[in-house]
Design a protein around this motif. Sequence first.
Motif, PDB file in Angstrom:
ATOM      1  N   GLY A 178     -36.200 -21.180 -50.396  1.00 14.09           N
ATOM      2  CA  GLY A 178     -37.024 -20.341 -50.196  1.00 14.09           C
ATOM      3  C   GLY A 178     -38.563 -21.249 -50.019  1.00 14.09           C
ATOM      4  N   TYR A 179     -38.275 -22.131 -49.325  1.00 20.25           N
ATOM      5  CA  TYR A 179     -39.562 -23.077 -49.257  1.00 20.25           C
ATOM      6  C   TYR A 179     -40.157 -22.820 -47.727  1.00 20.25           C
ATOM      7  N   ASN A 208     -35.866 -14.761 -49.345  1.00 22.02           N
ATOM      8  CA  ASN A 208     -37.287 -14.295 -49.412  1.00 22.02           C
ATOM      9  C   ASN A 208     -37.762 -14.370 -50.726  1.00 22.02           C
ATOM     10  N   THR A 209     -37.509 -15.567 -51.268  1.00 22.34           N
ATOM     11  CA  THR A 209     -38.058 -16.030 -52.621  1.00 22.34           C
ATOM     12  C   THR A 209     -39.376 -15.849 -52.926  1.00 22.34           C
ATOM     13  N   ARG A 210     -39.940 -16.408 -51.917  1.00 23.70           N
ATOM     14  CA  ARG A 210     -41.584 -16.145 -51.900  1.00 23.70           C
ATOM     15  C   ARG A 210     -42.485 -15.150 -51.055  1.00 23.70           C
ATOM     16  N   LEU A 212     -41.591 -14.400 -47.722  1.00 27.50           N
ATOM     17  CA  LEU A 212     -41.987 -15.149 -46.665  1.00 27.50           C
ATOM     18  C   LEU A 212     -40.752 -14.623 -45.482  1.00 27.50           C
TER      19      LEU A 212
ATOM     20  N   LEU B 214     -46.179  -9.842 -44.263  1.00 27.61           N
ATOM     21  CA  LEU B 214     -46.462 -11.231 -44.104  1.00 27.61           C
ATOM     22  C   LEU B 214     -46.067 -11.515 -42.548  1.00 27.61           C
ATOM     23  N   ASP B 252     -49.095 -14.104 -52.296  1.00 30.64           N
ATOM     24  CA  ASP B 252     -48.039 -14.606 -51.417  1.00 30.64           C
ATOM     25  C   ASP B 252     -48.677 -14.813 -49.983  1.00 30.64           C
ATOM     26  N   PHE B 255     -49.943 -18.435 -50.440  1.00 28.43           N
ATOM     27  CA  PHE B 255     -48.838 -19.423 -50.532  1.00 28.43           C
ATOM     28  C   PHE B 255     -48.579 -19.742 -48.965  1.00 28.43           C
ATOM     29  N   MET B 256     -48.428 -18.539 -48.135  1.00 27.93           N
ATOM     30  CA  MET B 256     -47.849 -18.655 -46.889  1.00 27.93           C
ATOM     31  C   MET B 256     -48.803 -19.551 -46.098  1.00 27.93           C
ATOM     32  N   PHE B 290     -44.058 -12.001 -54.873  1.00 29.04           N
ATOM     33  CA  PHE B 290     -42.854 -13.150 -54.978  1.00 29.04           C
ATOM     34  C   PHE B 290     -43.228 -14.391 -55.711  1.00 29.04           C
ATOM     35  N   THR B 291     -44.338 -15.004 -55.046  1.00 32.09           N
ATOM     36  CA  THR B 291     -44.643 -16.341 -55.213  1.00 32.09           C
ATOM     37  C   THR B 291     -45.009 -16.547 -56.812  1.00 32.09           C
ATOM     38  N   ALA B 294     -41.599 -17.051 -58.429  1.00 36.48           N
ATOM     39  CA  ALA B 294     -40.950 -18.230 -57.859  1.00 36.48           C
ATOM     40  C   ALA B 294     -41.805 -19.772 -58.182  1.00 36.48           C
ATOM     41  N   GLY B 295     -42.997 -19.430 -58.174  1.00 39.05           N
ATOM     42  CA  GLY B 295     -43.813 -20.589 -58.296  1.00 39.05           C
ATOM     43  C   GLY B 295     -44.072 -21.644 -57.138  1.00 39.05           C
ATOM     44  N   PRO B 297     -43.369 -24.501 -54.897  1.00 36.06           N
ATOM     45  CA  PRO B 297     -42.260 -25.493 -54.372  1.00 36.06           C
ATOM     46  C   PRO B 297     -42.526 -26.829 -54.888  1.00 36.06           C
ATOM     47  N   MET B 300     -45.090 -29.352 -52.862  1.00 38.69           N
ATOM     48  CA  MET B 300     -45.983 -28.566 -52.025  1.00 38.69           C
ATOM     49  C   MET B 300     -47.416 -27.976 -52.811  1.00 38.69           C
TER      50      MET B 300
END
Lengths: 306, 306
Positions: A178-179, A208-210, A212, B214, B252, B255-256, B290-291, B294-295, B297, B300
Amino acid sequence: MSDILISEVGPRDGLQSIKAIMPLDAKKAWIKAEAEAGVTEIEVGSFVPPSLLPQMADTAELVRFAKGIKGLNVVALVPNIRGAQNAAAAGVHAMSLPFSMSETHSMKNLRKNHAQMIEEIKEIAQIAKMANIHFAVGLSTAFGCTIEGAVDEDQVAHLAEAAANAGAMEFSLSDTTGYADPAQVKRLVKKVASAVGADKMTTLHLHNTRGLGLANVAAGLDAGITTFDASLCGLGGCPFAPGASGNIVTEDLAFMLNAMGCKTGIDLDKLLRVRDILAAALPDEPLYGFTPDAGIPLGMEQRNKG
Amino acid sequence: MSDILISEVGPRDGLQSIKAIMPLDAKKAWIKAEAEAGVTEIEVGSFVPPSLLPQMADTAELVRFAKGIKGLNVVALVPNIRGAQNAAAAGVHAMSLPFSMSETHSMKNLRKNHAQMIEEIKEIAQIAKMANIHFAVGLSTAFGCTIEGAVDEDQVAHLAEAAANAGAMEFSLSDTTGYADPAQVKRLVKKVASAVGADKMTTLHLHNTRGLGLANVAAGLDAGITTFDASLCGLGGCPFAPGASGNIVTEDLAFMLNAMGCKTGIDLDKLLRVRDILAAALPDEPLYGFTPDAGIPLGMEQRNKG
């Protein structure tokens, strides 16, 4: 818009990620119903030792069952030569081997380094050739690794090329962790396509971990990807993030592609009804997806007929 | 990659969609903390009669508070001339008027047809000009309407042009209903940009009703969009789909964009901690994203410093 293949991987990637073991009859009902909704490719299981993954113990029987469904391409995952032999014996149409781009992850997951994996691919390619089976390689942890962090993109292209030379017929880029982000998806697809040929760089396996997942699908479409793996109900969740979904959700993917005017052949209304089978067979598992809650929008019924 | 603006609309769109009224102090803490995380534009409320939306009754006070935060662009929604007068009196930097592309929805929502709305825009543009306030128009239901279904895309471009001639300085395309798909986003952004000029067609206001939020951002970036509205924690949910999120989730989105190498100026780690304020002030509201689960990565961290 072009034809896009949605490849259902829930019976393999979804079910192997949860503790509950789905009864064989429920698996059959799921595969049959999803094929009737217009899904033409399903990864039905994995040829791993049942002692490691009891959830996959009935894969050979599922292959035989699924081959009885007209027009369905029956795929199984194989972790090694032994798995490939069993898959060939069961009569799969196609088999898929995960090849981890992070060597640390490869050692941990399959206990083989990159050179050993290339040797493995050579042997499996021979088995596939003899049995007239399609042989795809999934480039896992291609977008990053939870152990190594960033994975060098040139190395991914280089390893894909070596795998193609060893006999891999087709490639999937797998965002195991999910990166991935949309810019990276476009970049990496182009890089690997340059290395192995665009006709072989066809597939994305996204998580779809994050959140995206579908953004990465949109990027993949732009880069020429024609096949997307997905899991009904996003089954399996994400081991790294409780509550976060794992594979992208088949229902949301089908809605997006149908809405965009891609030809998926999927009747979304029928697909949504397949969820009932999973809900009944796995009462304690969370089921994911946005479209199932929101429904098909007014005025978009026709293009969701498949 | 270019600079991309994330415009936080949670204090307006999020809070107006839920029953609970967030205390003024919590709103202030939220706005302050989010600005400190690097968000440079916040829609702090709406100048509607408190009898209609008691959640927004303290908007004028919030405008005064937010204007004390250095570097923050303070925006408020205005539904009509009266609202625009109040927004100007409170001293907003920018105001935003929703203009529904579906005439049925426009009649129902603001009790004005398209011709009446263009007249309204003319008057508000005058107010904005006199007070030296930026005036944006949000083209709502631009991607489809839950009452009318499909909305004619040429009509959207035509109405945007009329609004530009009436004095609107900037446009947002709003997927009020969660109907948009990436192909449509690209098509409609280009169409409206052709009609009003790309410098005015800058913003997307997307909902995540069917999980495509997204993906539509990714398409918007390709089409040249430079501003995206989002709501922290996806606050507000979606009135059409219980359990489905409403606005796209700021965390999210950040993050993206950070992952893609866009310059957002947002420190994701700090942004994630702002959630605590919402969780404490709105204990009964579901918070999305979601982020947050999941935190960030491995590898990153740096590009998420903003």
